[in-house]
Design an enzyme around this catalytic site. Sequence first.
Site, short mmCIF file in Angstrom:
data_model
loop_
_atom_site.label_atom_id
_atom_site.label_comp_id
_atom_site.label_asym_id
_atom_site.label_seq_id
_atom_site.Cartn_x
_atom_site.Cartn_y
_atom_site.Cartn_z
N ARG A 17 0.84 -1.20 0.00
CA ARG A 17 0.00 0.00 0.00
C ARG A 17 0.87 1.25 0.00
NH1 ARG A 17 -4.88 0.14 4.30
NH2 ARG A 17 -4.91 -2.07 3.78
N SER A 105 -8.51 0.43 0.88
CA SER A 105 -9.30 0.16 2.10
C SER A 105 -9.89 1.45 2.66
CB SER A 105 -8.44 -0.58 3.12
OG SER A 105 -9.22 -0.98 4.21
N HIS A 106 -9.50 1.81 3.89
CA HIS A 106 -10.06 3.02 4.51
C HIS A 106 -9.01 4.14 4.59
CE1 HIS A 106 -8.19 0.61 7.63
NE2 HIS A 106 -7.95 1.73 8.27
N LYS A 115 -4.20 -6.35 -2.05
CA LYS A 115 -4.34 -7.48 -1.12
C LYS A 115 -4.33 -8.75 -1.97
CE LYS A 115 -7.20 -5.14 2.34
NZ LYS A 115 -8.54 -4.99 2.90
N ASP A 238 -16.65 -0.09 5.54
CA ASP A 238 -15.45 0.68 5.22
C ASP A 238 -15.28 0.75 3.70
OD1 ASP A 238 -14.47 -1.87 4.61
OD2 ASP A 238 -12.50 -1.48 5.45
N ASP A 240 -13.55 -0.70 1.35
CA ASP A 240 -13.55 -1.87 0.47
C ASP A 240 -14.46 -2.99 0.97
OD1 ASP A 240 -11.79 -2.56 2.60
OD2 ASP A 240 -10.74 -4.01 1.34
N ASP A 242 -14.66 -4.82 3.81
CA ASP A 242 -14.29 -5.98 4.62
C ASP A 242 -14.40 -5.70 6.11
OD1 ASP A 242 -12.03 -4.40 4.97
OD2 ASP A 242 -10.61 -5.85 4.13
N ARG A 243 -14.88 -4.48 6.47
CA ARG A 243 -15.09 -4.18 7.89
C ARG A 243 -16.48 -3.59 8.09
NH1 ARG A 243 -11.63 -0.68 10.64
NH2 ARG A 243 -11.54 0.62 8.80
N HIS A 325 -13.41 -6.36 11.35
CA HIS A 325 -13.26 -7.52 10.45
C HIS A 325 -13.96 -8.70 11.12
CE1 HIS A 325 -10.11 -6.06 7.63
NE2 HIS A 325 -9.63 -5.40 8.66
#
Length: 460
Positions: A17, A105-106, A115, A238, A240, A242-243, A325
């Site tokens: 990232r 992501s965030h 990822k 979030d 993407d 995943d949370r 998560h």
Amino acid sequence: MQSHDFHPSTLREYDIRGIVGETLGDRDAEAIGRGFGSVVRRAGGRRIVVGYDGRHSSPRLESALVSGLAASGCEAVRVGLGPTGMLYYSVSELEADGGVMITGSHNPPNYNGFKMMLKDRPFYGQDIRALGKAAARGDWEQGPGSSREEPVLDRYVDRLLRDFAGGAFRIGWDAGNGATGEALEKLLKRLPGEHHSLFTVIDGDFPNHHPDPTVEENLVDLRRLVAEKKLDFGIAFDGDGDRIGAVDSEGRIVWGDQLLAILAEPVLRELPGSTIIADVKASQLLYDRIAELGGKPLMWKTGHSHIKAKMKEVGSPLAGEMSGHIFFGHRWYGFDDALYAAVRLIEAVGELGGSLTALKSAMPAIVNTPELRFPCPDERKFEVVKEVLARLKAEGAKVNDTDGARVSTPDGWWLLRASNTQDVLVARAEAQNKPALDRLTAAIDAELAKSGVERGATGH
């Protein structure tokens, strides 16, 4: 491209990232494609699924990545724009040998990243370091590769609902202009009940609020919606997907470890005695609750890759992190998918009496700190934790060293660990009351002072 050197700050513990145009660009994406493609080829595979989030830089990075995968002799299956969970699902559904999700992501809008997963296992830590070393040597496979598009969004939404047995609730949803937007719209058309959604237009500028549901200020719009419409509860995602974050009908946040306590109950009814995993930041109340429900609580390292690997090792049907998560192995694939966690939360609330507000109210009162972050250079942060552990053990303190130092005292517990993703030390404390919490935070300060770390903490 003969070889490639990545910016050292981009190769991280769980993913790659960086800041687009500064530390991360098209050449990096191509090199990741060549490197990851080579890993898959050497493991006897060829087919790699590629997905991306709603950031402005994602389509370009996706295109460069696919070029790299093709140059390594792989077949890139492009599933397009969607949440990370859709990519993970596609690897299984399309019987692929690996997957790459392009997502920041965030992180702020100018960040992006990658990822990766190899078949059904996370690609992290040593795997990522090895990818960087191979790129520097130009140690890549070559061959005639290919790419094709494979739309999977509708199949993914079908799968989210396949064995849904939940009731009808009145729910508010906040996609935060992140990658879940389109999937969420499709999902809500088919869920029973009444649904009100916010910010489902995917927009990499995140014009309404930052897409991180673990930060209270990002839940203001959702709380307002739940209050105005008198909804049963609210769910947020979030960037993407995943949370997960949640609020009850009174606007109270139901934190990640509290969600896990709720989700664990129906799972343990079906699979008594199962191991339920949570990270070291989770409340002691969660571990006690899992034991009370007849499960085996297991405290493990923070980080989605660590948790997934541990779930496979011990055969756990459910795991979660304080950060939201949630990982279902039970009726799902063992990965973190906030849309699926939301579907299971609706089921669990229905099964446990029909009120998320009542479930939240029944939880014992406790006081805790937010995540406290102390700036500390990358090369020093792990050393500080070692020094603290050595002192505590010498004093005979009750300490768990699974991931940093988690210290239990009559007042409660406190945690100090090195962040795997930033140059900070992270601390947290939990107690029965405010004076006890103050004693615990004073103990953290004292240990940091002994190791020469300044008290410039910021909550998160």
